[in-house]
Design an enzyme around this catalytic site. Structure first.
Site, mmCIF file in Angstrom:
data_model
loop_
_atom_site.group_PDB
_atom_site.id
_atom_site.type_symbol
_atom_site.label_atom_id
_atom_site.label_comp_id
_atom_site.label_asym_id
_atom_site.label_seq_id
_atom_site.Cartn_x
_atom_site.Cartn_y
_atom_site.Cartn_z
ATOM 1 N N GLU A 283 33.891 36.520 33.721
ATOM 2 C CA GLU A 283 34.977 37.639 33.990
ATOM 3 C C GLU A 283 35.220 37.932 35.539
ATOM 4 O OE1 GLU A 283 36.316 40.807 35.135
ATOM 5 O OE2 GLU A 283 34.396 41.757 34.780
ATOM 6 N N CYS A 317 35.811 46.314 37.831
ATOM 7 C CA CYS A 317 36.897 45.286 37.717
ATOM 8 C C CYS A 317 38.092 45.830 36.896
ATOM 9 C CB CYS A 317 36.253 44.054 36.997
ATOM 10 S SG CYS A 317 35.165 44.311 35.575
#
Length: 521
Positions: A283, A317
């Site tokens: 990710e 994020c």
């Protein structure tokens, strides 16, 4: 307490929890200055070379020192993991699930210290830290339940003849390197490691340089739960040394990583070299946007956008970094969001009243100052725009929550900053807003605020991101939880199309094998 701590808790009675957290912070301060090892095969590794953990809000304070691993230590850890993994893979899956559940229970029992240490090391407020730790425990439990629901990753297949027994099984790869980021030092280390271990792999964790104490406490939970030595090891050090040595080791069978796209792409190249393709589950951040339509509840939109842009100092994020507002609501929204940003309490994150702590280090401050200079040249600063100084601020890396207006296609609307810095631009039609939203290399999270169901459905159908939210006052683009919101990055935000917190994550840590046995008639 009668409620669970998640990233969406906003209106619960926090009195008892705050008192307990404050007491734990005081106890942690009494423990400062210790020295901890790396861990190989259940044994401490004391190299004599150290990294120091210091709070980004109090950089003159030494939290603890940690022995860093050498390249030889990495080699030894891989060898130990190889041997331990063979027996771990043969351990009945129900026992693996039981042990991971036991580790989850220890994380929950020790949540206050884990959370307080996370606040010290990362600079996140208490609610963010408590959520981090609760998520870690829930990730262990959620993936263990997946293993149970999948009957240990085994299921029968069809038959071509009556005396044929066929079965599909998912078998572990072997040894996974887990390279974790600083911002969720407990949850992301636990989630990646837990899934790998449940699938029958051994794990070597390389935590972020700024959060080694969190890794030490997680290691203690896993060890004390009874998971065998060698199945979970921790090596401290920099990405350039330990991370590089680990990812380049020929004995490594896979990598799980959360971090920047640049590092992630380099890992992908490494794991696809030397004649074989090894799993690289990644990710890799986001450039997350929100759309505010003409029918939106403006107060809800402002609150949801502020919480997602400035929670954890924008260092998620999933953090919101660009907002597109219908022209009819644009001026009012900008004014309200600017006022909301100015009202945010910034300071020592161990204090209850503080919402936003510091950014993680001086490199982040430099990145902030560069972005502000660009915004001043090409747009307008609505709120913030400065490094904070005076009093507490002089002891850390504090910047102000910043709102700027910029042209919709400005370069700052494409570059991930990882800062409490959000841009706002107007749009005229939903088609235009979606085009702007999707015009990014990343595709992690996105949100919309609209009272029109048709707008929401259009957004859900056309937004190019893995996690979508509509009308979420508690966080326009943030706040995913295990088993509630799957966390999957599209485009440059992910590598496999199947993310953490969701029903397809665990299976990625194993490879498929069909088994056919002919039965004597």
């Amino acid at each position: 307490m009668s409620f669970r701590i998640t990233y969406s808790v906003v209106d619960a009675d926090m009195g008892e929890l705050n008192r307990e957290f404050d007491a734990t912070v005081a106890k942690v301060r009494e423990e400062l200055g210790g020295t901890f090892p790396s861990w190989i095969g259940g044994e401490p590794v004391e190299s004599g070379s150290f990294l120091e953990s210091r709070p980004p809000f109090e950089t003159h304070t030494l939290l603890a020192r940690f022995h860093t691993a050498t390249e030889q230590d990495v080699d030894r850890a891989v060898g130990v993991a190889k041997k331990a993994q063979v027996e771990w893979a043969r351990t009945p899956w129900k026992e693996r699930a039981r042990l991971i559940h036991a580790a989850a229970d220890l994380i929950s029992e020790r949540r206050m210290k884990l959370s307080a240490v996370a606040t010290f090391e990362v600079g996140k407020n208490r609610m963010e830290s408590l959520g981090d730790v609760e998520e870690a425990a829930d990730l262990f439990r959620y993936y263990a339940q997946q293993l149970t629901d999948a009957n240990g990753l085994s299921q029968p297949l069809g038959k071509l003849s009556p005396n044929e027994d066929t079965r599909d099984v998912l078998r572990p790869y072997g040894v996974f390197g887990v390279i974790a980021p600083f911002n969720f030092p407990v949850a992301l280390s636990a989630g990646m490691s837990g899934a790998a271990m449940l699938a029958g792999n051994a794990v070597i964790l390389k935590p972020a340089e700024s959060t080694p104490w969190c890794a030490q406490l997680l290691y203690e939970c896993v060890r004390d739960a009874g998971i065998p030595a060698g199945v979970f090891q921790v090596l401290h050090g920099s990405g350039e040394t330990v991370g590089k040595a680990l990812s380049n080791h020929p004995g490594l069978d896979g990598v799980a990583f959360t971090g920047s796209s640049e590092v992630g792409m380099e890992l992908f190249r490494i794991m696809s070299s030397n004649g074989r393709i090894r799993p690289c589950l990644m990710e890799m951040g986001g450039k997350n946007g929100a759309i505010v339509t003409e029918s939106a509840n403006l107060d809800d939109a402002v609150e949801g956008c502020a919480r997602s842009a400035f929670g954890l100092s924008g260092q998620k994020c999933s953090a919101l970094s660009r907002i597109y507002v219908h022209r009819s609501k644009y001026d009012a929204f900008v004014e309200k969001l600017g006022a909301r940003a100015k009202a945010i309490v910034v300071g020592d994150p161990t204090r209850n009243e503080v919402f936003m702590g510091p950014v993680i280090d001086t490199a982040a401050v430099k990145r902030f100052e560069d972005a502000v200079a660009q915004a001043k040249a090409d747009g307008k600063i609505i709120a913030g725009g400065e490094r904070l100084s005076g009093g507490t601020y002089d002891h850390g890396t504090f910047v102000a929550p910043t709102v700027v207006t910029l042209p919709a296609k400005h370069p700052l609307n494409r570059k991930e900053l990882f800062l409490p810095f959000v841009t706002v631009a107007p749009f005229d039609t939903l088609d235009e807003a979606l085009e702007l939203l999707n015009d990014a290399d990343h595709g992690l999270t996105a949100g919309i605020f609209s009272a029109r169901e048709a707008d929401v459905e259009t957004f859900m159908d056309r937004a190019e991101a893995g996690i979508l939210y509509a009308n979420r006052k508690t966080g326009a683009t943030t706040g995913a939880w295990p088993g509630v919101q799957s966390f999957c990055g599209w485009k440059a935000s992910g590598s496999t199309g199947k993310g953490g917190c969701g029903p397809y994550y665990l299976a990625q840590f194993a490879r498929e094998q069909s088994q056919t046995r002919m039965i004597a008639s």
